[in-house]
Write an enzyme that holds these catalytic residues in place. Structure first.
Site, PDB file in Angstrom:
ATOM      1  N   CYS A 138       0.838  -1.207   0.000  1.00 32.19           N
ATOM      2  CA  CYS A 138       0.000   0.000   0.000  1.00 32.19           C
ATOM      3  C   CYS A 138       0.871   1.253   0.000  1.00 32.19           C
ATOM      4  O   CYS A 138       1.796   1.375   0.805  1.00 32.19           O
ATOM      5  CB  CYS A 138      -0.922   0.011   1.224  1.00 32.19           C
ATOM      6  N   CYS A 188       0.046   6.027   7.150  1.00 36.20           N
ATOM      7  CA  CYS A 188      -1.214   5.573   7.729  1.00 36.20           C
ATOM      8  C   CYS A 188      -0.959   4.643   8.901  1.00 36.20           C
ATOM      9  O   CYS A 188      -0.026   3.843   8.883  1.00 36.20           O
ATOM     10  CB  CYS A 188      -2.027   4.864   6.647  1.00 36.20           C
ATOM     11  N   CYS A 225      -2.537  -0.128   9.246  1.00 36.15           N
ATOM     12  CA  CYS A 225      -1.854  -1.422   9.189  1.00 36.15           C
ATOM     13  C   CYS A 225      -0.499  -1.288   9.873  1.00 36.15           C
ATOM     14  O   CYS A 225       0.129  -0.234   9.807  1.00 36.15           O
ATOM     15  CB  CYS A 225      -1.638  -1.873   7.746  1.00 36.15           C
ATOM     16  N   CYS A 247      -6.163   2.450  -0.560  1.00 36.73           N
ATOM     17  CA  CYS A 247      -6.132   1.454   0.511  1.00 36.73           C
ATOM     18  C   CYS A 247      -6.231   0.033  -0.038  1.00 36.73           C
ATOM     19  O   CYS A 247      -7.088  -0.270  -0.872  1.00 36.73           O
ATOM     20  CB  CYS A 247      -7.278   1.713   1.484  1.00 36.73           C
ATOM     21  N   GLN A 307     -18.535  -9.503  11.890  1.00 35.49           N
ATOM     22  CA  GLN A 307     -17.179  -9.958  11.609  1.00 35.49           C
ATOM     23  C   GLN A 307     -16.578  -9.092  10.508  1.00 35.49           C
ATOM     24  O   GLN A 307     -17.258  -8.666   9.581  1.00 35.49           O
ATOM     25  CB  GLN A 307     -17.177 -11.426  11.201  1.00 35.49           C
ATOM     26  N   PHE A 313     -23.138 -14.889  23.867  1.00 30.65           N
ATOM     27  CA  PHE A 313     -22.590 -13.697  23.210  1.00 30.65           C
ATOM     28  C   PHE A 313     -22.898 -13.807  21.709  1.00 30.65           C
ATOM     29  O   PHE A 313     -22.020 -13.719  20.856  1.00 30.65           O
ATOM     30  CB  PHE A 313     -21.087 -13.555  23.448  1.00 30.65           C
ATOM     31  N   GLU A 334     -27.611 -12.805  24.178  1.00 34.67           N
ATOM     32  CA  GLU A 334     -26.832 -11.617  23.819  1.00 34.67           C
ATOM     33  C   GLU A 334     -27.234 -10.477  24.733  1.00 34.67           C
ATOM     34  O   GLU A 334     -28.394 -10.354  25.118  1.00 34.67           O
ATOM     35  CB  GLU A 334     -27.092 -11.250  22.347  1.00 34.67           C
ATOM     36  N   ASP A 350     -18.650 -16.641  21.935  1.00 36.94           N
ATOM     37  CA  ASP A 350     -17.907 -15.663  21.131  1.00 36.94           C
ATOM     38  C   ASP A 350     -17.864 -14.341  21.896  1.00 36.94           C
ATOM     39  O   ASP A 350     -18.489 -13.357  21.498  1.00 36.94           O
ATOM     40  CB  ASP A 350     -18.575 -15.494  19.765  1.00 36.94           C
ATOM     41  N   CYS A 369     -11.212 -13.286  20.163  1.00 37.32           N
ATOM     42  CA  CYS A 369     -10.402 -12.248  19.519  1.00 37.32           C
ATOM     43  C   CYS A 369      -9.239 -11.833  20.412  1.00 37.32           C
ATOM     44  O   CYS A 369      -8.600 -10.814  20.154  1.00 37.32           O
ATOM     45  CB  CYS A 369     -11.265 -11.040  19.155  1.00 37.32           C
TER      46      CYS A 369
END
Length: 411
Positions: free
Chosen positions: A59, A65, A68, A142, A242, A269, A289, A337, A363
């Protein structure tokens, strides 16, 4: 004073680490670099002896930026490093596991992103912040965002011109839906009649699916549908989704494999039904949830979908009120999750309830490893871990795992 440093390893945030520790952004293990030490961080870094894993960032915005952090590293290096992050987190809890080959989402596949947007004298800026800075870098080239999401850059600038203040920034969340862009804005001017009219006109002008302003829906041209299995769901503004469709499919496949033929499932969740609704194609599901609007969206999606098995829903804060063993006793498997904090309270109850099979999506490898330790101490076996990299070129790591009781069916 400029000094020379040897990079020993990569930290969890993607920075190279030299003895000290000294943190050196955008460096790689094995490299010799020079730089100016400011506190514990290097600035004005020059690479003297580059790693064989160093590549040219794809990129053109990479240097400016902050979106990333790892485009200077080869795909093979990043994949192995993310696997090692998970392996080390588990080892710190005394757990060994079978790690499957990583699944990585392709470039230009992000379907959701939050832009920083600021009104200026001549118009507006929209993009991502530079690293550790409030400077906004525009990103017309991008390599991260889906090409259809890139159209949102011009929309974000227009919205800042209409309702932004030059004293602050807007956060503009762009989400791809089946019928166009779903945009949620926070940090804008308070709504009044003229602004609401101007925003409604912008919704038509840009042919947006929906526009929300500080939580209030301004206009909906078409319901911004997300499809989970055979169910069409209209999430509330800003709801969790996601990051890539590719990553979602990889996680779903892992969850489906983990729960197998279980006929009665709990999805904890559950969000808007990312896993609940596809799982309801072959099992009865109870989905829990904490956000009521997400629960209602999932329920409506289920009611309109053809041929799904029974889905019951519950709005409940699982951090404060986890499902208890007597409530969990009827389930043959459970899916979790949780957010980055993990699911400590709920995992404690699952361990007591001894639900036979668990599919855990995480995550945060550190909190996953903590929860996995609780479960393995209670008699569960960690069968496998599937690492999923849908936040390409970032240090973010996701995974799905299967845990089963060592003696399923005994007792």
């Amino acid at each position: 004073m400029i000094q020379e440093y040897h990079i020993r390893r990569l930290g969890h945030h993607g920075d190279g680490i030299a003895d000290g520790p000294v943190f050196a952004p955008r460096t790689l293990p094995g490299e010799t670099v020079t730089g100016t030490l400011e506190g514990d961080r290097l600035t004005d870094i020059r690479i003297i002896d580059p790693s064989a894993d160093r590549v040219s960032p794809p990129c053109r915005h990479y240097k400016a930026c902050g979106g990333c952090q790892l485009q200077h590293a080869s795909d093979a290096f990043v994949a192995e490093w993310k696997q090692e992050v998970v392996r080390n987190a588990l080892a710190a809890q005394g757990i060994e596991a079978d790690l499957r080959p990583i699944h990585t989402s392709p470039p230009q596949s992000r379907r959701r992103a939050t832009l920083a947007v600021r009104r200026t004298k001549k118009g507006a800026l929209a993009g991502f912040h530079a690293r550790a800075s409030d400077v906004i870098t525009e990103i017309p080239g991008c390599q991260l965002l889906h090409s259809d999401l890139m159209a949102g850059l011009a929309v974000a600038r227009d919205l800042a011109t209409l309702g932004g203040s030059r004293k602050g920034e807007l956060d503009v969340t762009l989400t791809l839906s089946e019928v166009g862009l779903d945009i949620s804005v926070t940090g804008g001017k308070p709504l009044d009649g003229p602004l609401e009219l101007a925003l409604a006109q912008a919704t038509e002008r840009h042919r947006l699916a929906r526009l929300s302003w500080d939580g209030e829906v301004i206009a909906t041209r078409e319901p911004p549908v997300q499809r989970f299995g055979s169910a069409a769901v209209v999430p509330p503004p800003g709801a969790f989704l996601q990051a890539t469709q590719d990553g979602e499919h990889a996680l779903l496949a892992a969850v489906q494999e983990a729960v197998g033929d279980a006929a009665r499932l709990a999805d904890l969740f559950a969000g808007c039904g990312t896993f609940s609704l596809p799982l309801a194609e072959r099992a009865e599901v109870h989905a829990v949830e904490g956000t009521r609007a997400m629960v209602e969206a999932m329920d409506q999606g289920w009611r309109r979908a053809p041929s799904l098995k029974k889905l019951t829903t519950e709005a409940r804060d699982l951090f404060r009120r986890p499902l208890m063993p007597d409530e969990l006793a009827r389930f043959e498997a459970a899916v979790l999750d949780p957010p980055r904090a993990g699911a400590e309270a709920q995992v404690n109850e699952l361990a007591q309830a001894r639900v036979p099979v668990l599919a855990y999506v995480s995550c945060n490898p550190t909190t996953f490893a903590r929860d996995a330790r609780t479960l393995t101490a209670a008699g569960y076996r960690l069968d496998w871990v599937q690492v999923v990299d849908q936040f390409r070129w970032s240090p973010h790591v996701e995974l799905a795992a299967r845990l089963t009781l060592d003696h399923i069916g005994e007792g």
